[in-house]
Design a protein around this motif. Structure first.
Motif, PDB file in Angstrom:
ATOM      1  N   PRO A 192     -28.446  -3.176  83.682  1.00 56.13           N
ATOM      2  CA  PRO A 192     -29.912  -3.188  83.613  1.00 56.13           C
ATOM      3  C   PRO A 192     -30.480  -2.029  82.807  1.00 56.13           C
ATOM      4  CG  PRO A 192     -29.197  -2.410  85.763  1.00 56.13           C
ATOM      5  CD  PRO A 192     -27.961  -2.861  85.036  1.00 56.13           C
ATOM      6  N   GLU A 193     -29.701  -0.943  82.638  1.00 55.69           N
ATOM      7  CA  GLU A 193     -30.228   0.224  81.939  1.00 55.69           C
ATOM      8  C   GLU A 193     -29.720   0.255  80.492  1.00 55.69           C
ATOM      9  OE1 GLU A 193     -26.252   1.302  83.537  1.00 55.69           O
ATOM     10  OE2 GLU A 193     -28.037   0.399  84.431  1.00 55.69           O
ATOM     11  N   GLY A 194     -30.443   0.997  79.652  1.00 53.64           N
ATOM     12  CA  GLY A 194     -30.034   1.155  78.260  1.00 53.64           C
ATOM     13  C   GLY A 194     -30.738   0.184  77.336  1.00 53.64           C
ATOM     14  N   GLU A 195     -30.797   0.567  76.053  1.00 56.37           N
ATOM     15  CA  GLU A 195     -31.380  -0.312  75.046  1.00 56.37           C
ATOM     16  C   GLU A 195     -30.434  -1.479  74.802  1.00 56.37           C
ATOM     17  OE1 GLU A 195     -34.127  -1.730  72.343  1.00 56.37           O
ATOM     18  OE2 GLU A 195     -34.298  -0.077  73.777  1.00 56.37           O
ATOM     19  N   PRO A 196     -30.924  -2.712  74.947  1.00 57.20           N
ATOM     20  CA  PRO A 196     -30.025  -3.864  74.785  1.00 57.20           C
ATOM     21  C   PRO A 196     -29.488  -3.990  73.359  1.00 57.20           C
ATOM     22  CG  PRO A 196     -32.063  -4.503  75.889  1.00 57.20           C
ATOM     23  CD  PRO A 196     -32.275  -3.119  75.349  1.00 57.20           C
ATOM     24  N   VAL A 197     -28.240  -4.388  73.262  1.00 58.23           N
ATOM     25  CA  VAL A 197     -27.647  -4.761  71.985  1.00 58.23           C
ATOM     26  C   VAL A 197     -28.062  -6.205  71.707  1.00 58.23           C
ATOM     27  CG1 VAL A 197     -25.511  -5.124  70.700  1.00 58.23           C
ATOM     28  CG2 VAL A 197     -25.675  -3.234  72.347  1.00 58.23           C
ATOM     29  N   SER A 198     -28.641  -6.452  70.545  1.00 56.34           N
ATOM     30  CA  SER A 198     -29.068  -7.805  70.178  1.00 56.34           C
ATOM     31  C   SER A 198     -27.919  -8.536  69.501  1.00 56.34           C
ATOM     32  CB  SER A 198     -30.276  -7.756  69.249  1.00 56.34           C
ATOM     33  OG  SER A 198     -31.403  -7.217  69.918  1.00 56.34           O
ATOM     34  N   VAL A 199     -27.603  -9.707  70.024  1.00 53.53           N
ATOM     35  CA  VAL A 199     -26.524 -10.537  69.482  1.00 53.53           C
ATOM     36  C   VAL A 199     -27.092 -11.929  69.254  1.00 53.53           C
ATOM     37  CG1 VAL A 199     -24.210 -11.462  69.836  1.00 53.53           C
ATOM     38  CG2 VAL A 199     -24.818  -9.223  70.807  1.00 53.53           C
ATOM     39  N   SER A 200     -26.961 -12.445  68.034  1.00 52.97           N
ATOM     40  CA  SER A 200     -27.514 -13.771  67.730  1.00 52.97           C
ATOM     41  C   SER A 200     -26.496 -14.615  66.993  1.00 52.97           C
ATOM     42  CB  SER A 200     -28.791 -13.633  66.886  1.00 52.97           C
ATOM     43  OG  SER A 200     -28.503 -13.041  65.637  1.00 52.97           O
ATOM     44  N   GLY A 201     -26.672 -15.925  67.123  1.00 56.43           N
ATOM     45  CA  GLY A 201     -25.792 -16.858  66.441  1.00 56.43           C
ATOM     46  C   GLY A 201     -25.899 -18.237  67.050  1.00 56.43           C
ATOM     47  N   PRO A 202     -25.155 -19.196  66.519  1.00 56.52           N
ATOM     48  CA  PRO A 202     -25.152 -20.552  67.081  1.00 56.52           C
ATOM     49  C   PRO A 202     -24.707 -20.528  68.546  1.00 56.52           C
ATOM     50  CG  PRO A 202     -24.041 -20.490  64.951  1.00 56.52           C
ATOM     51  CD  PRO A 202     -24.262 -19.072  65.351  1.00 56.52           C
ATOM     52  N   THR A 203     -25.227 -21.455  69.319  1.00 60.87           N
ATOM     53  CA  THR A 203     -24.911 -21.440  70.750  1.00 60.87           C
ATOM     54  C   THR A 203     -23.414 -21.576  71.010  1.00 60.87           C
ATOM     55  OG1 THR A 203     -25.459 -23.810  70.822  1.00 60.87           O
ATOM     56  CG2 THR A 203     -27.138 -22.255  71.598  1.00 60.87           C
ATOM     57  N   ALA A 204     -22.712 -22.394  70.229  1.00 61.26           N
ATOM     58  CA  ALA A 204     -21.266 -22.548  70.451  1.00 61.26           C
ATOM     59  C   ALA A 204     -20.548 -21.225  70.235  1.00 61.26           C
ATOM     60  CB  ALA A 204     -20.693 -23.621  69.527  1.00 61.26           C
ATOM     61  N   ALA A 205     -20.984 -20.447  69.238  1.00 56.76           N
ATOM     62  CA  ALA A 205     -20.366 -19.146  68.973  1.00 56.76           C
ATOM     63  C   ALA A 205     -20.705 -18.152  70.071  1.00 56.76           C
ATOM     64  CB  ALA A 205     -20.815 -18.620  67.622  1.00 56.76           C
ATOM     65  N   LEU A 206     -21.961 -18.165  70.554  1.00 56.72           N
ATOM     66  CA  LEU A 206     -22.341 -17.290  71.653  1.00 56.72           C
ATOM     67  C   LEU A 206     -21.526 -17.606  72.905  1.00 56.72           C
ATOM     68  CD1 LEU A 206     -26.231 -17.277  71.301  1.00 56.72           C
ATOM     69  CD2 LEU A 206     -24.730 -15.297  70.978  1.00 56.72           C
ATOM     70  N   MET A 207     -21.424 -18.873  73.234  1.00 58.04           N
ATOM     71  CA  MET A 207     -20.680 -19.261  74.420  1.00 58.04           C
ATOM     72  C   MET A 207     -19.205 -18.926  74.276  1.00 58.04           C
ATOM     73  SD  MET A 207     -19.659 -22.892  75.990  1.00 58.04           S
ATOM     74  CE  MET A 207     -18.259 -22.737  74.890  1.00 58.04           C
ATOM     75  N   GLY A 208     -18.644 -19.208  73.095  1.00 57.63           N
ATOM     76  CA  GLY A 208     -17.240 -18.918  72.865  1.00 57.63           C
ATOM     77  C   GLY A 208     -16.922 -17.447  73.031  1.00 57.63           C
ATOM     78  N   TRP A 209     -17.827 -16.587  72.562  1.00 54.56           N
ATOM     79  CA  TRP A 209     -17.624 -15.146  72.706  1.00 54.56           C
ATOM     80  C   TRP A 209     -17.724 -14.729  74.171  1.00 54.56           C
ATOM     81  CZ3 TRP A 209     -21.848 -11.394  73.399  1.00 54.56           C
ATOM     82  CH2 TRP A 209     -21.387 -10.061  73.407  1.00 54.56           C
ATOM     83  N   LEU A 210     -18.748 -15.210  74.866  1.00 49.55           N
ATOM     84  CA  LEU A 210     -18.906 -14.875  76.280  1.00 49.55           C
ATOM     85  C   LEU A 210     -17.717 -15.351  77.113  1.00 49.55           C
ATOM     86  CD1 LEU A 210     -22.674 -15.837  76.756  1.00 49.55           C
ATOM     87  CD2 LEU A 210     -21.741 -13.511  76.860  1.00 49.55           C
ATOM     88  N   ALA A 211     -17.168 -16.503  76.743  1.00 50.64           N
ATOM     89  CA  ALA A 211     -16.063 -17.097  77.497  1.00 50.64           C
ATOM     90  C   ALA A 211     -14.703 -16.598  77.039  1.00 50.64           C
ATOM     91  CB  ALA A 211     -16.117 -18.623  77.388  1.00 50.64           C
ATOM     92  N   GLY A 212     -14.667 -15.691  76.068  1.00 54.09           N
ATOM     93  CA  GLY A 212     -13.402 -15.160  75.581  1.00 54.09           C
ATOM     94  C   GLY A 212     -12.613 -16.124  74.738  1.00 54.09           C
TER      95      GLY A 212
END
Length: 232
Positions: A192-212
């Motif tokens: 919850p603390e700290g300046e957020p890192v902004s990460v953008s891209g296609p949803t499949a790429a976002l999900m793939g990264w989050l899911a390892g």
């Protein structure tokens, strides 16, 4: 509002798709490495079969697995089996899960997963859908993250960002989808603390990264390093 009936229909469709793909393999292909380090395709198929049985336990009020050690031992035991046995086991165990889930029940009740994790029973079908869809990709037989439905991908991002929220090992993150379908949609997760890192891209790429499932090379961070995420 989670619609478990809708999700069970999605599980049926995804399972049929997976079983059809497995039916195109042979014994040699089942013994080959999957995309998950240290696991063959046989390990994945054994895991999917035993996960179906474990979710039957959950829905019927029993412990998901006898123990973590027993879970691992069952997968190692079943991984070397020939294709016909793997296919029959996965078909039968998947059918048992769906039959159990079709029994009238209080879907608002709280169930317990592994490691003391609790959830609503209504989310169990989606949890099974995640197992089937992502491990289908992990088999490395031509089914890719980009083949997953837009609805599934967005819901899995919802699920994963919820899971990482408050995790001390994950920095504050602000995710934004690009593209026509979900372009502009945002999620926040991590500490919850700290300046957020902004990460953008296609949803499949976002999900793939989050899911390892991918390294995030298709994502944009405005020049900031892409944070490493803990394993699921």
């Amino acid at each position: 509002m989670i619609d478990h009936v809708h999700d069970l229909d999605a599980v049926r469709e995804a399972t049929d798709r997976l079983l059809s793909a497995i039916g195109e393999l042979d014994n040699a292909a089942v013994a080959e490495p999957s995309r998950l380090p240290g696991w063959s395709r046989g390990h994945l198929l054994a895991h999917l079969a035993r996960n179906a049985d474990a979710l039957v336990n959950v829905l019927e009020g029993r412990p998901m697995y006898v123990s973590g050690e027993a879970r691992e031992a069952d997968i190692e035991r079943d991984a070397p089996r020939p294709l016909t046995v793997q296919l029959a086991d996965l078909r039968d165990s998947s059918a048992r899960f769906l039959r159990t889930a079709d029994v009238p029940a209080d879907w608002s009740r709280t169930i317990e997963m592994r490691n003391g994790v609790t959830d609503s029973a209504a989310r169990v079908p989606f949890r099974r859908l995640v197992e089937v869809e992502l491990h289908h990709v992990d088999l490395g037989t031509g089914y890719e993250l980009t083949d997953l439905s837009d609805e599934f991908v967005a819901r899995e991002i919802d699920f994963l960002t919820e899971r990482f929220t408050g995790n001390p090992g994950v920095p504050a993150l602000r995710l934004e989808a690009t593209g026509k379908k979900h372009g502009g949609r945002q999620w926040s997760t991590g500490r919850p603390e700290g300046e957020p890192v902004s990460v953008s891209g296609p949803t499949a790429a976002l999900m793939g990264w989050l899911a390892g499932r991918c390294d995030g090379s298709d994502l944009e961070t405005g020049g900031a390093p892409l944070p490493a995420l803990p394993p699921l």
